[in-house]
Design a protein around this motif. Structure first.
Motif, short mmCIF file in Angstrom:
data_model
loop_
_atom_site.label_atom_id
_atom_site.label_comp_id
_atom_site.label_asym_id
_atom_site.label_seq_id
_atom_site.Cartn_x
_atom_site.Cartn_y
_atom_site.Cartn_z
N THR A 130 -6.01 14.26 -4.70
CA THR A 130 -4.61 14.06 -4.35
C THR A 130 -4.37 12.65 -3.84
OG1 THR A 130 -4.46 16.39 -3.74
CG2 THR A 130 -2.66 14.97 -3.04
N ILE A 131 -3.32 12.01 -4.36
CA ILE A 131 -2.87 10.70 -3.91
C ILE A 131 -1.42 10.84 -3.48
CG2 ILE A 131 -2.38 8.32 -4.57
CD1 ILE A 131 -4.87 10.18 -6.64
N ALA A 132 -1.11 10.42 -2.28
CA ALA A 132 0.26 10.44 -1.76
C ALA A 132 0.92 9.08 -2.00
CB ALA A 132 0.27 10.76 -0.27
N ILE A 133 2.16 9.10 -2.51
CA ILE A 133 2.89 7.87 -2.84
C ILE A 133 4.22 7.90 -2.10
CG2 ILE A 133 3.82 6.43 -4.68
CD1 ILE A 133 2.02 7.96 -6.63
N ARG A 134 4.49 6.87 -1.27
CA ARG A 134 5.78 6.79 -0.60
C ARG A 134 6.86 6.60 -1.64
NH1 ARG A 134 3.02 3.22 2.78
NH2 ARG A 134 4.23 1.47 1.90
N THR B 157 0.84 -1.21 0.00
CA THR B 157 0.00 0.00 0.00
C THR B 157 0.87 1.26 0.00
OG1 THR B 157 -0.12 -0.09 2.41
CG2 THR B 157 -1.93 -1.12 1.16
N PRO B 158 1.69 1.45 -1.02
CA PRO B 158 2.51 2.68 -1.05
C PRO B 158 1.70 3.93 -1.36
CG PRO B 158 2.80 1.44 -3.07
CD PRO B 158 1.96 0.59 -2.18
N ALA B 159 0.51 3.79 -1.94
CA ALA B 159 -0.31 4.93 -2.32
C ALA B 159 -1.48 5.07 -1.37
CB ALA B 159 -0.81 4.79 -3.76
#
Length: 366
Positions: free
Chosen positions: A222-226, A213-215
């Motif tokens: 907005t989507i945050a991605i590690r 689940t990196p996103a």
């Protein structure tokens, strides 16, 4: 005059949507911080063939300032006519990750009363960002597409816009803009249009491709991605995310109306509740005739010309169309064509359907 229903073929644009569509992420979203920046500047164009600003005060001051920088001091009491020079405004876009030495295209537009910039050369001019800092230097020969001609009697013709031109590669980048893309802990992917279902679909597609689940969905846009700290690894991750395909739900039902041109765009998801529409056309015809009134030979009168106007009004019988429950796009088109509605009448029909609560769509007039 009544316009035939076939005229709708050139005016009414229909968008048929499939139930589910697959799109690349790069076509529906962009990474935060990866954006262009607007640059503006002020400069002087010289070498015009008598089509410049003439004796505009700010043009004279600008030319004296340019001459002073080159070591030439013009007397204060001299106000030269500057028909061969023009004050101009410069605009350009500084793309993301631009580095010093790269070239930018510059648009040059006359600021005063210059009639044409054809054949002109822009003198070295600074270009600034919104923060007031210098980011590029512009100079070069203009490429002007339009032209104008004027006669001694005051008649003139202008084709295109000769008071504006471009300098391909006319600016050199002098300073780069820092981007948060390389320094932030997470990469933020911003959707071009806010949509909760689209944001969820993009997040699921990224997690399925990368594993785990990196996103994480932050909001409807907005989507945050590690992302790793290494710059090369972050670039590789961004390139992989952009190339992913995502299945999107159909867009919201919308009807877009351009009131100026009469263009109507109806989305494929638009639905009509049970409703009946009656539409009648009113045709007004006005004819003008001139009649000569000739007096008798002994009357001593003069021949006169009188104007005779005839006005006729014809109203076509109203026709009614019935929409069944859940009518879709093709049913709407068939009904409108059967009514013989002109493009202008179509706008009124759609507005009436929306007011009656029978149009299940967002109606937007632009």
């Amino acid at each position: 005059m009544r316009r035939p229903a076939t005229a709708l073929a050139g005016i009414l644009v229909m968008l048929l949507a499939t139930p589910v569509s697959a799109e690349r992420i790069k076509d529906i979203a962009r990474f935060a911080g990866v954006r262009a920046n607007a640059l503006t500047g002020y400069g002087i164009v010289v070498g015009l063939s008598g089509s410049g600003d003439d004796n505009f005060e700010y043009t004279v001051q600008s030319l004296k300032s340019v001459a002073a920088r080159l070591g030439v001091v013009l007397p204060a009491n001299i106000n030269p006519g500057l028909k061969n020079a023009a004050a101009v405004m410069l605009t350009a876009e500084l793309p993301p990750f631009a580095k010093p030495g790269q070239r930018l295209d510059v648009t040059v537009s006359a600021l005063g009363k210059a009639k044409s910039l054809r054949g002109g050369t822009l003198l070295l001019a600074p270009m600034q960002g919104a923060d007031g800092e210098l980011y590029a230097l512009a100079q070069g020969n203009l490429a002007v597409g339009g032209f104008g001609a004027e006669g001694k009697d005051g008649s003139k013709i202008v084709v295109g816009t000769p008071s504006s031109g471009r300098i391909p590669g006319g600016a050199s980048v002098e300073r780069s803009v820092p981007s948060p893309f390389a320094g932030s802990a997470d990469l933020h992917l911003d959707l071009n249009e806010q949509d909760f279902s689209a944001a969820r679909s993009v997040t699921e597609a990224i997690n399925a491709a990368l594993g785990g689940t990196p996103a994480t969905t932050l909001d409807a846009a907005t989507i945050a991605i590690r992302a790793p700290a290494d710059g090369a690894a972050r670039m590789a991750l961004a390139a992989r995310v952009e190339s992913l395909d995502v299945s999107l739900a159909p867009p919201p039902a919308r009807v877009i109306i351009n009131a100026r041109t009469g263009t109507v765009v109806i989305g494929g998801q638009v639905r009509i509740l049970p409703v009946a529409i009656a539409h009648g056309n009113l045709t007004v015809r006005i004819t003008e005739n001139q009649r000569a009134s000739q007096p008798s030979p002994l009357a001593g009168g003069a021949t006169t010309v009188t104007q005779q106007s005839n006005i006729a009004v014809d109203e076509a019988p109203a026709r009614m169309q019935m929409f069944a429950p859940g009518a879709r796009l093709n049913d709407i088109v068939d009904a409108v064509n059967a009514l013989g509605a002109a493009p202008g009448d179509l706008v009124a029909i759609l507005e009436a359907l929306k007011a009656a609560g029978a149009l299940r769509a967002e109606l937007t007039v632009i």
